[in-house]
Design a protein around this motif. Structure first.
Motif, PDB file in Angstrom:
ATOM      1  N   SER A   1      41.304  -0.512   7.057  1.00 50.83           N
ATOM      2  CA  SER A   1      42.387  -0.967   7.936  1.00 50.83           C
ATOM      3  C   SER A   1      41.825  -1.641   9.187  1.00 50.83           C
ATOM      4  O   SER A   1      42.326  -2.685   9.632  1.00 50.83           O
ATOM      5  CB  SER A   1      43.277   0.205   8.328  1.00 50.83           C
ATOM      6  OG  SER A   1      43.935   0.726   7.193  1.00 50.83           O
ATOM      7  N   GLU A   2      40.766  -1.038   9.746  1.00 49.75           N
ATOM      8  CA  GLU A   2      40.151  -1.633  10.929  1.00 49.75           C
ATOM      9  C   GLU A   2      39.468  -2.956  10.588  1.00 49.75           C
ATOM     10  O   GLU A   2      39.487  -3.898  11.385  1.00 49.75           O
ATOM     11  CB  GLU A   2      39.151  -0.656  11.542  1.00 49.75           C
ATOM     12  CG  GLU A   2      39.820   0.556  12.186  1.00 49.75           C
ATOM     13  CD  GLU A   2      38.836   1.389  12.989  1.00 49.75           C
ATOM     14  OE1 GLU A   2      37.782   0.832  13.371  1.00 49.75           O
ATOM     15  OE2 GLU A   2      39.117   2.574  13.223  1.00 49.75           O
ATOM     16  N   LEU A   3      38.857  -3.023   9.415  1.00 49.14           N
ATOM     17  CA  LEU A   3      38.234  -4.272   8.969  1.00 49.14           C
ATOM     18  C   LEU A   3      39.283  -5.369   8.840  1.00 49.14           C
ATOM     19  O   LEU A   3      39.073  -6.526   9.260  1.00 49.14           O
ATOM     20  CB  LEU A   3      37.524  -4.051   7.616  1.00 49.14           C
ATOM     21  CG  LEU A   3      36.903  -5.289   6.960  1.00 49.14           C
ATOM     22  CD1 LEU A   3      35.840  -5.906   7.855  1.00 49.14           C
ATOM     23  CD2 LEU A   3      36.320  -4.921   5.599  1.00 49.14           C
ATOM     24  N   GLY A   4      40.437  -5.020   8.265  1.00 51.60           N
ATOM     25  CA  GLY A   4      41.509  -6.006   8.127  1.00 51.60           C
ATOM     26  C   GLY A   4      42.033  -6.462   9.473  1.00 51.60           C
ATOM     27  O   GLY A   4      42.287  -7.659   9.680  1.00 51.60           O
ATOM     28  N   ALA A   5      42.183  -5.507  10.411  1.00 51.36           N
ATOM     29  CA  ALA A   5      42.682  -5.856  11.744  1.00 51.36           C
ATOM     30  C   ALA A   5      41.705  -6.776  12.470  1.00 51.36           C
ATOM     31  O   ALA A   5      42.114  -7.757  13.108  1.00 51.36           O
ATOM     32  CB  ALA A   5      42.914  -4.590  12.550  1.00 51.36           C
ATOM     33  N   LYS A   6      40.390  -6.472  12.369  1.00 55.73           N
ATOM     34  CA  LYS A   6      39.381  -7.330  12.992  1.00 55.73           C
ATOM     35  C   LYS A   6      39.392  -8.732  12.389  1.00 55.73           C
ATOM     36  O   LYS A   6      39.245  -9.727  13.093  1.00 55.73           O
ATOM     37  CB  LYS A   6      37.990  -6.722  12.816  1.00 55.73           C
ATOM     38  CG  LYS A   6      37.734  -5.461  13.633  1.00 55.73           C
ATOM     39  CD  LYS A   6      37.603  -5.787  15.109  1.00 55.73           C
ATOM     40  CE  LYS A   6      37.226  -4.530  15.889  1.00 55.73           C
ATOM     41  NZ  LYS A   6      37.165  -4.790  17.341  1.00 55.73           N
TER      42      LYS A   6
ATOM     43  N   ALA B   1      29.527 -21.289  21.241  1.00 62.11           N
ATOM     44  CA  ALA B   1      28.790 -20.103  21.723  1.00 62.11           C
ATOM     45  C   ALA B   1      29.744 -18.924  21.921  1.00 62.11           C
ATOM     46  O   ALA B   1      29.436 -17.795  21.509  1.00 62.11           O
ATOM     47  CB  ALA B   1      28.064 -20.431  23.028  1.00 62.11           C
ATOM     48  N   HIS B   2      30.888 -19.167  22.537  1.00 63.26           N
ATOM     49  CA  HIS B   2      31.868 -18.095  22.757  1.00 63.26           C
ATOM     50  C   HIS B   2      32.394 -17.557  21.426  1.00 63.26           C
ATOM     51  O   HIS B   2      32.561 -16.340  21.258  1.00 63.26           O
ATOM     52  CB  HIS B   2      33.037 -18.609  23.601  1.00 63.26           C
ATOM     53  CG  HIS B   2      32.699 -18.805  25.048  1.00 63.26           C
ATOM     54  ND1 HIS B   2      31.769 -18.039  25.701  1.00 63.26           N
ATOM     55  CD2 HIS B   2      33.177 -19.678  25.981  1.00 63.26           C
ATOM     56  CE1 HIS B   2      31.683 -18.422  26.966  1.00 63.26           C
ATOM     57  NE2 HIS B   2      32.529 -19.430  27.158  1.00 63.26           N
ATOM     58  N   LEU B   3      32.650 -18.475  20.497  1.00 69.58           N
ATOM     59  CA  LEU B   3      33.165 -18.050  19.196  1.00 69.58           C
ATOM     60  C   LEU B   3      32.135 -17.206  18.456  1.00 69.58           C
ATOM     61  O   LEU B   3      32.464 -16.154  17.889  1.00 69.58           O
ATOM     62  CB  LEU B   3      33.549 -19.276  18.362  1.00 69.58           C
ATOM     63  CG  LEU B   3      34.104 -18.992  16.963  1.00 69.58           C
ATOM     64  CD1 LEU B   3      35.421 -18.221  17.059  1.00 69.58           C
ATOM     65  CD2 LEU B   3      34.298 -20.290  16.187  1.00 69.58           C
ATOM     66  N   ALA B   4      30.884 -17.662  18.458  1.00 64.87           N
ATOM     67  CA  ALA B   4      29.833 -16.921  17.760  1.00 64.87           C
ATOM     68  C   ALA B   4      29.652 -15.526  18.369  1.00 64.87           C
ATOM     69  O   ALA B   4      29.479 -14.539  17.646  1.00 64.87           O
ATOM     70  CB  ALA B   4      28.520 -17.706  17.822  1.00 64.87           C
ATOM     71  N   LYS B   5      29.734 -15.451  19.690  1.00 61.33           N
ATOM     72  CA  LYS B   5      29.599 -14.157  20.365  1.00 61.33           C
ATOM     73  C   LYS B   5      30.754 -13.222  19.988  1.00 61.33           C
ATOM     74  O   LYS B   5      30.545 -12.040  19.698  1.00 61.33           O
ATOM     75  CB  LYS B   5      29.565 -14.366  21.875  1.00 61.33           C
ATOM     76  CG  LYS B   5      29.367 -13.075  22.665  1.00 61.33           C
ATOM     77  CD  LYS B   5      29.338 -13.362  24.166  1.00 61.33           C
ATOM     78  CE  LYS B   5      29.174 -12.072  24.956  1.00 61.33           C
ATOM     79  NZ  LYS B   5      29.188 -12.321  26.420  1.00 61.33           N
ATOM     80  N   SER B   6      31.967 -13.757  19.962  1.00 60.37           N
ATOM     81  CA  SER B   6      33.140 -12.948  19.612  1.00 60.37           C
ATOM     82  C   SER B   6      33.046 -12.430  18.177  1.00 60.37           C
ATOM     83  O   SER B   6      33.355 -11.265  17.907  1.00 60.37           O
ATOM     84  CB  SER B   6      34.418 -13.778  19.778  1.00 60.37           C
ATOM     85  OG  SER B   6      34.618 -14.147  21.116  1.00 60.37           O
ATOM     86  N   ILE B   7      32.624 -13.302  17.269  1.00 61.04           N
ATOM     87  CA  ILE B   7      32.507 -12.906  15.864  1.00 61.04           C
ATOM     88  C   ILE B   7      31.439 -11.823  15.705  1.00 61.04           C
ATOM     89  O   ILE B   7      31.653 -10.807  15.024  1.00 61.04           O
ATOM     90  CB  ILE B   7      32.177 -14.140  14.995  1.00 61.04           C
ATOM     91  CG1 ILE B   7      33.382 -15.087  14.939  1.00 61.04           C
ATOM     92  CG2 ILE B   7      31.780 -13.713  13.579  1.00 61.04           C
ATOM     93  CD1 ILE B   7      33.106 -16.391  14.230  1.00 61.04           C
TER      94      ILE B   7
END
Length: 405
Positions: free
Chosen positions: A250-255, A382-388
């Motif tokens: 469930s947490e994996l799906g939410a992420k 850079a921001h996207l890669a950090k968030s992922i």
């Protein structure tokens, strides 16, 4: 202010006037806002509120608000293109003919932003900002603006695509070898040839970069949609499990769904702050090429007049020898041709001078704008890669616990 709003190609330098409304120096700034759909069916169009703020005395007030549509912007560009030879007239965004895209929120916003850039480039240009046509565009009521459009004749009736055809026609006339005794009329100037080659190569390279930027936007959107679909599927899978595995799923799906939203936002950021500025410069280069065509046309006209004057001199000498009664009329024609020749020379030299100034301005502004666009691209990635990375890393302990139990 985003990257596109800061961009300005060549004479189109600085999309926003550097003069601040709060200062005592002269200023002229324009905002294109509040797009609204008007009408229905094939007659439907988008109108825009155009707000002008200025302390120019000829504008008779600090603020003016008018309503304009796309064809009004076309009218302004066509008028400037015809009257200001040698100056790079800012480009307009393309007109979408696909109904489902024409009124989409994203297309409307992209066009609004591009139109805002277009009119502010004109307003910030030291020559174009003095144009009577710009004042008409910014001050006239809708009825007056519509009459101005409907009364146009000749080149002013042409559509943007027709103006590009003018460039192709002139280019063809200049480069083709004329049949018979005439020789091709081409300007022989090594420095000018370098300028032209630079513009043509730059257009090719920027168009290629823009094409791949579009693919990046598309890839981000597709990946975002795939993550969204995956997240929903994994959450359903987790609902079947009642233990720690189900909770982890469930947490994996939410992420996954959260990351999907981030990817979609980054796709939009890429579109507006990276792909659109690149596309805008491709359009600007097409406008520059139209000016190059006007220069070629002016050079050809001057050379043709020079040849005509030479032949007229020969005819005039013959008439003087024969003391013909046609001599007086021929002399008048000759003097008029010489005056026309001087005028054509003056026009050509003016175009050359203005183009040299515009090229220098274009290169300086391009350096700034491309730096901004690529900085926005790198920062967003850079921001996207950090968030992922952070999102997936936060799940690792729980998933490791499940896998080891």
């Amino acid at each position: 202010m985003n990257a596109l709003q800061r961009s300005g190609s060549g004479s189109m330098a600085q999309t926003q006037s550097p003069r601040s409304p709060s200062s005592q120096a002269p200023y002229l700034t324009v905002s294109v806002t509040d797009p609204a759909k008007m009408g229905n069916g094939v007659q439907a169009y988008i109108s825009y509120k155009v707000i002008t703020k200025t302390n120019f005395p000829e504008y008779q007030g600090p603020e003016k608000i008018v309503i304009r549509r796309y064809s009004d912007f076309v009218w302004l560009r066509d008028r400037l293109f015809e009257k200001y030879k040698g100056i790079f007239i800012p480009p307009l965004p393309e007109k979408s003919t696909v109904e489902k895209f024409r009124f989409s929120a994203e297309f409307i916003e992209m066009r609004r932003q591009a139109l805002d850039v277009f009119v502010n480039r004109i307003a910030s240009h030291h020559e174009l900002q003095q144009s009577e046509d710009l004042r008409t565009f910014l001050l006239a009521d809708e009825q007056t603006m519509e009459r101005s459009r409907s009364q146009e004749t000749g080149i002013f009736k042409k559509k943007p695509a027709d103006l590009m055809q003018i460039f192709k026609d002139v280019q063809s006339k200049v480069s083709d070898v004329v049949l018979g005794k005439e020789k091709p009329v081409e300007e022989s100037n090594p420095e000018y040839e370098k300028q032209k080659n630079y513009i043509f190569q730059l257009e090719d390279h920027l168009a290629e970069a823009q094409k791949h930027a579009y693919r990046l936007v598309k890839r981000h959107r597709e990946l975002g949609q795939s993550l969204s679909d995956f997240g929903k599927a994994v959450k359903l899978l987790g609902s079947c499990e009642g233990n720690s595995l189900g909770k982890a799923f469930s947490e994996l799906g939410a992420k996954s769904e959260i990351l999907s939203i981030k990817l979609q936002r980054e796709a939009h950021h890429l579109l507006m702050n990276f792909e659109e500025p690149l596309k805008d410069y491709v359009r600007a280069l097409q406008s520059i090429k139209a000016t190059i065509a006007e220069r070629a046309n002016a050079f050809r006209h001057h050379c043709e007049l020079g040849e005509t004057i030479k032949f007229k001199e020969i005819d005039l000498n013959k008439l003087r020898l024969t003391r013909s009664e046609k001599l007086a009329e021929a002399e008048r024609e000759y003097e008029q041709l010489k005056a026309d020749g001087e005028e054509s020379k003056r026009k050509f030299e003016t175009i050359v001078k203005l183009m040299n100034e515009e090229i220098a301005r274009f290169q300086e502004q391009k350096t700034i704008d491309m730096g901004v666009a690529f900085h926005e691209f790198a920062k967003g990635q850079a921001h996207l890669a950090k968030s992922i990375a952070e999102a997936w890393r936060s799940l690792l302990p729980k998933l490791e616990t499940c896998s080891s139990s």
